[in-house]
Design an enzyme around this catalytic site. Structure first.
Site, PDB file in Angstrom:
ATOM      1  N   VAL A   1       3.153   2.131   0.517  1.00 12.14           N
ATOM      2  CA  VAL A   1       1.785   1.774   0.962  1.00 12.14           C
ATOM      3  C   VAL A   1       1.659   2.195   2.573  1.00 12.14           C
ATOM      4  CG1 VAL A   1       0.909   0.145  -0.612  1.00 12.14           C
ATOM      5  CG2 VAL A   1       2.283  -0.602   1.001  1.00 12.14           C
TER       6      VAL A   1
ATOM      7  N   LYS B   1      12.187   0.625  -3.888  1.00 10.88           N
ATOM      8  CA  LYS B   1      12.378   0.193  -5.190  1.00 10.88           C
ATOM      9  C   LYS B   1      13.338   0.572  -6.065  1.00 10.88           C
ATOM     10  CE  LYS B   1       7.781  -1.866  -5.392  1.00 10.88           C
ATOM     11  NZ  LYS B   1       6.235  -1.797  -5.780  1.00 10.88           N
TER      12      LYS B   1
ATOM     13  N   SER C   1       7.154   0.582  -0.790  1.00  9.87           N
ATOM     14  CA  SER C   1       7.885   0.595  -2.252  1.00  9.87           C
ATOM     15  C   SER C   1       8.628   1.727  -2.450  1.00  9.87           C
ATOM     16  CB  SER C   1       6.658   0.907  -3.132  1.00  9.87           C
ATOM     17  OG  SER C   1       5.890  -0.160  -3.718  1.00  9.87           O
TER      18      SER C   1
ATOM     19  N   TYR D   1      12.939  -9.117  -0.727  1.00 12.97           N
ATOM     20  CA  TYR D   1      12.254  -7.973  -1.169  1.00 12.97           C
ATOM     21  C   TYR D   1      11.348  -7.438   0.137  1.00 12.97           C
ATOM     22  CZ  TYR D   1       8.268  -5.626  -3.201  1.00 12.97           C
ATOM     23  OH  TYR D   1       7.189  -4.742  -3.397  1.00 12.97           O
TER      24      TYR D   1
ATOM     25  N   TYR E   1       2.896   4.806  -9.214  1.00 11.95           N
ATOM     26  CA  TYR E   1       2.097   3.888  -9.708  1.00 11.95           C
ATOM     27  C   TYR E   1       1.362   4.418 -10.893  1.00 11.95           C
ATOM     28  CZ  TYR E   1       2.674   2.921  -4.650  1.00 11.95           C
ATOM     29  OH  TYR E   1       3.329   2.446  -3.473  1.00 11.95           O
TER      30      TYR E   1
END
Ligand code: GLN
Length: 618
Positions: free
Chosen positions: A265, A73, A70, A195, A247
């Site tokens: 993660v 992103k 992530s 992705y 998050y």
């Protein structure tokens, strides 16, 4: 990466202390929902801190690769902003924290758009916005962009990619949902696949720290000097990291740590202290929210120990006024007629020199502007010296441009000097003022000395005109105190010489002992070459004398003296002067004394310059 310099550093020692302190912490679980991630060594633990000048401190498994997940992103969001602009992106993906888990299948109730680009819905939507003709091209552009941030060519961990591709049904569902709401307009499986690949890019903690330092450095990789993202999109990226990067722990994180950050993660966390640092931490055991347990602890303690919280910065922007003086306190290096000197002593306070320093942004430029417009009497000349300015941003450049235009409209001459290292200033002033003549005028002089000389000439105006030509020896510094007869004798000893523009009057290193009285024009004194690479040390105008050092001590000439325009001199030969000692001893003494006074005046000016330039610093 060369960090040999960190061996004895207290900063390195503190990072090692943190590593040792948290290595025994075994809380949390390695992610297993992507099967390949379960193979990670749960003990792996690395910490890196990169500065905005490219120095990387590293401890532990700092060079071990893991997948970015992530943390990709915000960077892909940055690329999408560069490709499409913020307006387009805002129509596709919001910037509000969701409070949900990263993999929640949630879209905005009204708009149908993902809430932000840091959760999977928003990230997949963002990947779909990267300009490309084919999925391969899209992936290559993404890899290329990450490589710019890291300063090395990055690769995809095929095992992790294939592992997620085999199991990523939830993300595929998200892809189809986005297609349904027309957030994605292409075939969604291809975008989700890209992705997965962007998430499987292999990085080290060192890479993360440098990527963070690149964001901290307005988008320029501090090691390679290459831009990875447009400067004006850095704040967009860091903002979504600050509000949504961790998050559903984002609020707690910004409260405790106070830095924009993003976790993945695989166990990586990247934090950015804008303008200062990038931090990369790796430890695969995650808490229930999906954040690395050790990385959280390390970042919290680092922030506390080094007082890095963004919302309580440890210093205030410094005043960027380094030194200010007027022409009454310090004149240019032009040696002038005594009457002109007098005039400048009386009205030189109308010419101001402001030496600026350090980084010019809004808060450091504002006091300069307040100072300049607050000067008691309407200034006639304003020199803004940029010699010690290290950087200038757009706002500061525009504010200074507005200030200059305003002063010009009020009949004050304005010059920016020593600006060659700051091309940004000239470019911004030019675009902002959209007046090329005015801009050329503002940047006409490289040196403060030349600009000061010009301002003085303008201020002297009429007073100067009387002394620029003619040979009224009575007013020369060398004839002070002479009787009419003495003046007549003295005048008869002089021979007139004429020099064309650029002609050398005195040549460095030669043995010539004449004394030159300037009766018309201006002469320049140069060290080294006569022009170009040489250095103009000063100049002399009508009523002054030049060459008196060799005249008195018989040594070789210490500088070049060159005619600047048409010049006329009255020349006194040393032999003629020495003969005066017998024929007119009083006259001889008076002349000698006046030469002494002239030297003393020059020495006094040097002393005063040193005093002003060294002692008066704010
Ligand atoms: N590839 C992972 C996913 O989409 C990334 C998630 C993460 O790092 N939080 O599930």
């Amino acid at each position: 990466m060369d960090n040999a310099g960190s061996r004895f550093s207290p900063i390195q020692a503190f990072l090692e202390f943190l590593h040792a302190k948290y290595a025994p912490l075994r809380e949390g679980e390695v992610a297993t929902y992507i099967p390949e991630l379960a193979t990670a060594d749960p003990e792996a633990f690395g910490i890196c801190v990169a500065t905005t000048d490219g120095f990387v401190y590293e401890v532990g498994a700092s060079r071990q690769e893991f997948t970015i997940q992530s943390i990709s992103k915000p960077f892909v969001y940055g690329l999408a902003l560069d490709d499409n602009g913020p307006e387009w992106m805002m129509a596709k993906v919001g910037v509000e924290p969701s409070g949900d888990a990263f993999n929640a299948i949630s879209l905005h109730k009204v708009t149908g758009c993902p809430l932000n680009p840091m959760i999977n819905t928003g990230a997949i939507a963002t990947t779909g916005q990267i300009a490309a003709d084919t999925p391969q091209q899209r992936l290559e552009r993404i890899l290329q962009m990450f490589s710019l941030y890291a300063g090395r060519r990055l690769r995809i961990d095929q095992d992790v990619y294939l592992s997620e591709s085999r199991t990523g049904h939830r993300n595929r569902a998200i892809g189809h949902l986005l297609r349904n709401f027309d957030v994605l307009t292409d075939e969604p499986n291809a975008t989700v696949d890209t992705y997965f690949q962007q998430c499987a890019i292999a990085v080290t903690c060192g890479d993360l720290a440098l990527m963070g330092a690149t964001l901290a450095n307005q988008g320029i990789n501090p090691l390679t000097g290459v831009r990875a993202i447009r400067e004006d999109h850095v704040e967009n990226v860091l903002s979504v990291m600050a509000s949504c990067g961790m998050y559903d722990f984002s609020g707690g994180w910004i409260y405790n740590v106070g830095m924009p950050a993003k976790s993945g993660v695989a166990g990586g966390v990247l934090a950015v202290l804008p303008g200062q640092l990038g931090i990369g931490v790796y430890s695969p055991r995650l808490d229930t929210q999906g954040n690395s347990v050790r990385a959280l602890k390390v970042c919290e303690e680092l922030s506390r120990a080094w007082e890095l919280h963004q919302f309580n910065p440890p210093y205030c922007p410094q005043n960027s006024r380094r030194l200010t003086y007027t022409s009454a306190q310090r004149t240019s290096s032009r040696t002038r007629h005594p009457a002109e000197r007098e005039h400048l002593r009386a009205s030189g306070h109308l010419i101001h020199v402001v030496e600026m320093q350090s980084n010019l942004a809004f808060s450091t430029t504002e006091p300069i502007i307040r100072d300049v417009i607050g000067s008691a009497e309407k200034p006639r000349g304003m020199i803004l010296d940029c010699h010690h300015v290290t950087s200038i941003n757009r706002v500061a450049a525009r504010l200074l441009a507005d200030l200059a235009r305003d002063l010009k409209s009020r009949k004050c001459d304005v010059y920016f000097t020593h600006t060659s290292r700051l091309p940004m200033l000239k470019a911004q002033v030019a675009t902002h003022l959209a007046d090329s003549d005015l801009c050329a005028e503002l940047f006409r002089y490289h040196s403060t000395d030349a600009a000061l000389e010009q301002c003085e000439d303008l201020l002297l105006g009429e007073a100067r005109a009387q002394h620029t030509s003619g040979k009224n020896l009575r007013e020369f510094e060398i004839t002070a105190g002479l009787t009419e007869e003495e003046l007549a004798v003295f005048a008869s000893l002089l021979t007139d010489r004429h020099y064309a523009s650029g002609e050398v009057i005195i040549r460095l290193g030669t043995e010539s002992t004449n004394l030159f009285l300037i009766t018309k024009g201006v002469v320049g004194v140069w060290l080294g070459a006569v022009t170009g690479e040489g250095r103009r040390m000063g100049s002399f105008s009508v009523g002054t004398m030049v060459g008196e050092m060799a005249f008195l001590d018989g040594e070789k000439r210490s500088a070049n003296v060159v005619a600047e325009g048409d010049v006329e001199c009255a020349v006194l030969e040393i032999a003629t002067f020495l003969a005066l000692q017998q024929s007119h001893p009083t006259l001889h003494t008076k002349i000698l004394r006046n030469i002494g006074i002239s030297l003393a005046t020059k020495l006094r000016k040097l002393n005063q310059d040193v005093t002003i330039l060294s002692a008066q610093r704010d």
